[in-house]
Each structure stands twice: as C-alpha cells, then as structure tokens.
Design a protein around this motif. Structure first.
Motif, mmCIF file in Angstrom:
data_model
loop_
_atom_site.group_PDB
_atom_site.id
_atom_site.type_symbol
_atom_site.label_atom_id
_atom_site.label_comp_id
_atom_site.label_asym_id
_atom_site.label_seq_id
_atom_site.Cartn_x
_atom_site.Cartn_y
_atom_site.Cartn_z
ATOM 1 N N LEU A 108 0.799 -1.220 0.000
ATOM 2 C CA LEU A 108 0.000 0.000 0.000
ATOM 3 C C LEU A 108 0.838 1.279 0.000
ATOM 4 C CD1 LEU A 108 -2.866 1.204 0.224
ATOM 5 C CD2 LEU A 108 -2.556 1.165 2.697
ATOM 6 N N VAL A 109 1.870 1.327 0.801
ATOM 7 C CA VAL A 109 2.643 2.565 0.944
ATOM 8 C C VAL A 109 3.275 3.014 -0.380
ATOM 9 C CG1 VAL A 109 4.648 3.598 2.085
ATOM 10 C CG2 VAL A 109 2.976 2.307 3.418
ATOM 11 N N PRO A 110 3.993 2.149 -1.104
ATOM 12 C CA PRO A 110 4.564 2.620 -2.380
ATOM 13 C C PRO A 110 3.504 2.988 -3.415
ATOM 14 C CG PRO A 110 5.669 0.630 -1.659
ATOM 15 C CD PRO A 110 4.493 0.814 -0.766
ATOM 16 N N ILE A 111 2.393 2.266 -3.414
ATOM 17 C CA ILE A 111 1.330 2.587 -4.370
ATOM 18 C C ILE A 111 0.724 3.952 -4.049
ATOM 19 C CG2 ILE A 111 -0.971 1.875 -5.137
ATOM 20 C CD1 ILE A 111 1.385 0.249 -6.293
ATOM 21 N N CYS A 112 0.563 4.266 -2.777
ATOM 22 C CA CYS A 112 0.056 5.593 -2.397
ATOM 23 C C CYS A 112 1.010 6.684 -2.849
ATOM 24 C CB CYS A 112 -0.154 5.662 -0.886
ATOM 25 S SG CYS A 112 -1.564 4.721 -0.313
ATOM 26 N N VAL A 113 2.303 6.432 -2.721
ATOM 27 C CA VAL A 113 3.298 7.417 -3.161
ATOM 28 C C VAL A 113 3.193 7.634 -4.671
ATOM 29 C CG1 VAL A 113 5.769 7.834 -3.388
ATOM 30 C CG2 VAL A 113 4.851 6.959 -1.246
ATOM 31 N N VAL A 114 3.017 6.552 -5.421
ATOM 32 C CA VAL A 114 2.902 6.662 -6.882
ATOM 33 C C VAL A 114 1.662 7.469 -7.258
ATOM 34 C CG1 VAL A 114 2.443 5.348 -8.992
ATOM 35 C CG2 VAL A 114 4.223 4.605 -7.420
ATOM 36 N N PHE A 115 0.527 7.149 -6.663
ATOM 37 C CA PHE A 115 -0.691 7.879 -7.008
ATOM 38 C C PHE A 115 -0.652 9.326 -6.514
ATOM 39 C CE2 PHE A 115 -2.459 3.654 -7.803
ATOM 40 C CZ PHE A 115 -3.042 3.898 -9.032
ATOM 41 N N TYR A 116 0.026 9.579 -5.409
ATOM 42 C CA TYR A 116 0.195 10.959 -4.957
ATOM 43 C C TYR A 116 1.046 11.744 -5.961
ATOM 44 C CZ TYR A 116 1.136 14.942 -1.969
ATOM 45 O OH TYR A 116 1.221 16.209 -1.465
ATOM 46 N N ALA A 117 2.043 11.095 -6.535
ATOM 47 C CA ALA A 117 2.873 11.750 -7.556
ATOM 48 C C ALA A 117 2.064 11.991 -8.828
ATOM 49 C CB ALA A 117 4.099 10.902 -7.848
ATOM 50 N N ILE A 118 1.139 11.092 -9.136
ATOM 51 C CA ILE A 118 0.318 11.257 -10.340
ATOM 52 C C ILE A 118 -0.616 12.453 -10.211
ATOM 53 C CG2 ILE A 118 -1.529 10.166 -11.698
ATOM 54 C CD1 ILE A 118 -0.083 7.523 -11.310
ATOM 55 N N VAL A 119 -0.979 12.804 -8.992
ATOM 56 C CA VAL A 119 -1.859 13.965 -8.784
ATOM 57 C C VAL A 119 -1.212 15.226 -9.347
ATOM 58 C CG1 VAL A 119 -2.842 15.458 -6.990
ATOM 59 C CG2 VAL A 119 -3.050 12.983 -6.804
ATOM 60 N N ASP A 120 0.103 15.336 -9.277
ATOM 61 C CA ASP A 120 0.807 16.526 -9.762
ATOM 62 C C ASP A 120 0.981 16.559 -11.275
ATOM 63 O OD1 ASP A 120 1.069 17.589 -7.247
ATOM 64 O OD2 ASP A 120 3.035 16.677 -6.904
ATOM 65 N N VAL A 121 0.701 15.466 -11.953
ATOM 66 C CA VAL A 121 0.844 15.425 -13.408
ATOM 67 C C VAL A 121 -0.254 16.278 -14.034
ATOM 68 C CG1 VAL A 121 0.804 13.924 -15.432
ATOM 69 C CG2 VAL A 121 1.911 13.150 -13.331
ATOM 70 N N TRP A 129 -1.230 14.095 -19.863
ATOM 71 C CA TRP A 129 -0.180 13.175 -19.428
ATOM 72 C C TRP A 129 -0.629 12.341 -18.229
ATOM 73 C CZ3 TRP A 129 3.785 11.839 -22.231
ATOM 74 C CH2 TRP A 129 4.214 12.698 -23.230
ATOM 75 N N LYS A 130 -1.693 12.790 -17.570
ATOM 76 C CA LYS A 130 -2.192 12.049 -16.420
ATOM 77 C C LYS A 130 -2.726 10.673 -16.846
ATOM 78 C CE LYS A 130 -3.798 14.364 -13.116
ATOM 79 N NZ LYS A 130 -4.463 15.128 -12.072
ATOM 80 N N LEU A 131 -3.325 10.586 -18.036
ATOM 81 C CA LEU A 131 -3.880 9.320 -18.509
ATOM 82 C C LEU A 131 -2.800 8.250 -18.703
ATOM 83 C CD1 LEU A 131 -6.418 7.789 -19.392
ATOM 84 C CD2 LEU A 131 -5.984 8.630 -21.696
ATOM 85 N N PRO A 132 -1.700 8.534 -19.421
ATOM 86 C CA PRO A 132 -0.654 7.494 -19.513
ATOM 87 C C PRO A 132 -0.030 7.161 -18.155
ATOM 88 C CG PRO A 132 -0.271 9.217 -21.141
ATOM 89 C CD PRO A 132 -1.404 9.667 -20.286
ATOM 90 N N ALA A 133 0.060 8.150 -17.278
ATOM 91 C CA ALA A 133 0.615 7.887 -15.949
ATOM 92 C C ALA A 133 -0.293 6.944 -15.165
ATOM 93 C CB ALA A 133 0.812 9.197 -15.191
#
Length: 103
Positions: free
Chosen positions: A45-58, A62-66
């Motif tokens: 869960l923790v790394p996946i949350c970090v990834v999706f939190y980073a996607i929020v800034d896209v 470009w958000k769709l491919p991310a």
C-alpha cells in the motif's frame, strides 16, 4: 534466500498449473498470521500511495498514460511481495490443496 517474481519460479509450485498456483497462493496468504498479513498489505500500500500521490501533480493529458502505467504496474509490483511473504506457508497450503483435490 531467493526472491521470486513469478509463482512459476517457486520450486514447490512448478508442478501445478497457473490456476492451481493461484489457489495455493491464496490459501498460503490466508494461512499467514494477522501481523504478517498486515505487514504484507502495508508493503504494497505505501509505495502505491506514493505513486498515485505523484500522479496527482501530473498536468494535462499526461495524467492518462501515468494512470495507465500505474494500473499495469500494480500487479507487477504486488505479486512478488505476495509470493515472497507467503513462502513459509506454501507447504501447508499445498497439503490443503491436495486434500481438497482428492475429495
């Protein structure tokens, strides 16, 4: 200790089909004690949350491919964690699977 990225590579599971390996892994995960299962789920869960939190800034489209890359990468990331955390319980799960298959 070897790290397994696929259930095919686990020596105890090599004689089983994909569906049988999935059933055995599910039984092994159910056999895990609650603290170990909690650690396993947090490790995913923790790394996946970090990834999706980073996607929020896209920005922009470009958000769709991310999001697509994160969705495809999720099982590629979590499956090795599931396999390696359930290794101590594989033998018990295989015995349960063989007993249920014999009935």
């Amino acid at each position: 200790m070897a790290l397994y990225f696929s259930s095919k590579k686990v020596p105890q599971l090599q004689d089983y089909s994909f569906v049988e390996r999935a059933a055995i892994l599910a039984a092994a995960q159910q056999a895990m004690p609650v603290p170990r299962r909690l650690i396993c789920n947090l490790a995913k869960l923790v790394p996946i949350c970090v990834v999706f939190y980073a996607i929020v800034d896209v920005q922009g489209w470009w958000k769709l491919p991310a999001l697509l890359a994160a969705g495809i990468g999720y099982p590629l990331f979590t499956q090795p964690i599931n396999i390696n955390m359930s290794l101590p319980y594989i033998d018990k799960a295989i015995r349960q699977f063989e007993a249920s298959r014999a009935e």
